[in-house]
Design an enzyme around this catalytic site. Sequence first.
Site, PDB file in Angstrom:
ATOM      1  N   GLU A  85       0.683  -1.209   0.019  1.00  0.00           N
ATOM      2  CA  GLU A  85       0.188  -0.098  -0.084  1.00  0.00           C
ATOM      3  C   GLU A  85       0.976   1.348  -0.035  1.00  0.00           C
ATOM      4  OE1 GLU A  85      -3.328   0.352   2.744  1.00  0.00           O
ATOM      5  OE2 GLU A  85      -4.112  -1.402   2.205  1.00  0.00           O
ATOM      6  N   GLU A 125      -5.117  -8.300   0.741  1.00  0.00           N
ATOM      7  CA  GLU A 125      -5.946  -7.936   1.902  1.00  0.00           C
ATOM      8  C   GLU A 125      -7.277  -7.590   1.647  1.00  0.00           C
ATOM      9  OE1 GLU A 125      -4.305  -4.693   4.367  1.00  0.00           O
ATOM     10  OE2 GLU A 125      -2.371  -5.550   4.195  1.00  0.00           O
TER      11      GLU A 125
HETATM   12  C1  PNW Z   1      -4.406  -1.503   5.407  1.00  0.00           C
HETATM   13  N1  PNW Z   1      -7.563   3.851   4.689  1.00  0.00           N
HETATM   14  O1  PNW Z   1      -4.281  -0.110   6.009  1.00  0.00           O
HETATM   15  C2  PNW Z   1      -2.862  -2.016   5.798  1.00  0.00           C
HETATM   16  O2  PNW Z   1      -2.122  -2.730   4.825  1.00  0.00           O
HETATM   17  C3  PNW Z   1      -3.001  -2.962   7.166  1.00  0.00           C
HETATM   18  O3  PNW Z   1      -1.758  -2.698   7.762  1.00  0.00           O
HETATM   19  C4  PNW Z   1      -4.010  -2.329   7.872  1.00  0.00           C
HETATM   20  O4  PNW Z   1      -4.098  -2.996   9.246  1.00  0.00           O
HETATM   21  C5  PNW Z   1      -5.476  -2.760   7.081  1.00  0.00           C
HETATM   22  O5  PNW Z   1      -5.414  -2.251   5.985  1.00  0.00           O
HETATM   23  C6  PNW Z   1      -6.437  -2.036   8.154  1.00  0.00           C
HETATM   24  O6  PNW Z   1      -6.600  -0.818   8.102  1.00  0.00           O
HETATM   25  C7  PNW Z   1      -5.304   0.914   5.466  1.00  0.00           C
HETATM   26  O7  PNW Z   1      -7.809   4.714   5.648  1.00  0.00           O
HETATM   27  C8  PNW Z   1      -5.159   1.883   6.536  1.00  0.00           C
HETATM   28  O8  PNW Z   1      -8.102   4.059   3.381  1.00  0.00           O
HETATM   29  C9  PNW Z   1      -5.995   2.748   6.050  1.00  0.00           C
HETATM   30  C10 PNW Z   1      -6.998   2.858   5.229  1.00  0.00           C
HETATM   31  C11 PNW Z   1      -6.570   1.888   4.130  1.00  0.00           C
HETATM   32  C12 PNW Z   1      -5.764   0.713   4.329  1.00  0.00           C
END
Ligand code: PNW
Length: 492
Positions: free
Chosen positions: A207, A398
Amino acid sequence: MLERFTRRHFAKAAGSLALGASTSLADMDRAQSAPANPTNARNRSFPKDFVWGTATSAYQIEGAVDEDGRGPSIWDRYAHTPGKIRDHSNADRAADHYHRYKEDVQLMMALGVTAYRFSIAWPRVFPEGNGAANPKGLDFYNRLIDELLANGIEPFATLYHWDLPQALQDRVGGWQSRDTSKAFGDYAGYVAQHLTDRVRNVFTINESATFIDFGYGSGPVEMAPGVKLPQAGLNQVRHHVVLGHGPAVQAIRASGRAGTKVGPAENIVACVPAVETPQNIRASEIATREMNGGYLTVMLEGKYTDAFLAYAGKDAPKYTSEDLKIISSPVDFVGINVYMPQHYVVATDDAHGFALVPFPASFPHMASDWLRIGPEAMYWAPRNLAKVWNVDNIYISENGTSATDRPAADGRIHDLDRIMYLRNYLTQLQRATSEGVPVRGYFQWSLMDNFEWPDGFEKRFGLYHVDFDTQRRTPKLSAEFYRQLIAMNALV
Ligand code: PNW
């Protein structure tokens, strides 16, 4: 009358069906009624050999931040800075996975997964970011990989899940410098040399969009390193991160076992046609290419689109044509993290060809405010990835959701909202695979509750509940849902 009937019914159901702290998943299986109608299951099944996994990342679960020569990462520094983490926590101990990995592999076994996506902590392997390697740090991953393989679980390793060595941040400003892109390539080569005798699939960077926008931008969420750059600086960081991905791909080809498969794990900007007309579907394809301009588009095409450059104007990144060649080194698969529709799209007859529909205030979300519920993103994200760039191997690296997950009086966790979310998203994934969209596997986020970045331990994403005081793991009801689905290789 009605009340009594309901209560009695509930007591009976809870006694025989609910997952309990002391109930193993196998016990649950015996307690369940017969599996779903097999005819129905066939119609709703996934391809043969479909890979079912779960995912985690190093800083979010490992703990042991000072052990075996690990250096500090930007997340150690950030989490220890007062006011940055909502519940004032840090991941010094997290889920203590560093010491409990054998128990955690057994949690995977109980689910029946055939694959596990974990990340390697760069500062365990190179405590200073580059220079001298720390073999004791790499050894943890040797132990983990051996344990996975001994249990028949295929390891999928991610090289970068946001825990940049603090030393690189201090010395060169982290991803603000091309030196970090180079250091990342070197680290990738070292890992490839030592682990690809057993690890056949490697994700480069997790990401990019998320950790860059939140770590270096001025968005609603802040993440490490918490540097707020103007637009030109931000675009340059974006360029340096994709410029880290390319050399990592090349280093894996050069130093890894022949046949090692490599690709990114990107938070694709999922563009969904608001109404599925041919015009809007076409608009969602155009939008997919443009809205992923800084990341997937340049990785897969080796160019920034005209619209991307025009929009960036004087703030466009500085790059050479050689950079673009390296960034677009051919990959074996593309991993996409799919949580929600980022945009609903309609066709327009102007030069852009698409418009983004604003979200109404009433649009629903899960326990995390940002996590909009739009299961059809799980169809359109891989479908458009395959269509726009001819990608023929896709992993959902994911997908999952936060939920309240408060244990009931008897210790059980009835996470019906997570089951609802997963069932609906997986229904859309099945729509995609049944139409021939080349998705090869799916990694549920996450195996167990963990440190959810600035949300600390307040937001839980696991199939297993973790009591962070006792480190006890308890399967939630959703663990049983996922186990049944894997066993049937079909929706249940
Ligand atoms: C992902 N948003 O993070 C990450 O790859 C993980 O480490 C994380 O724990 C998981 O998704 C759940 O959050 C994100 O705000 C964090 O759009 C924030 C966002 C998207 C993905």
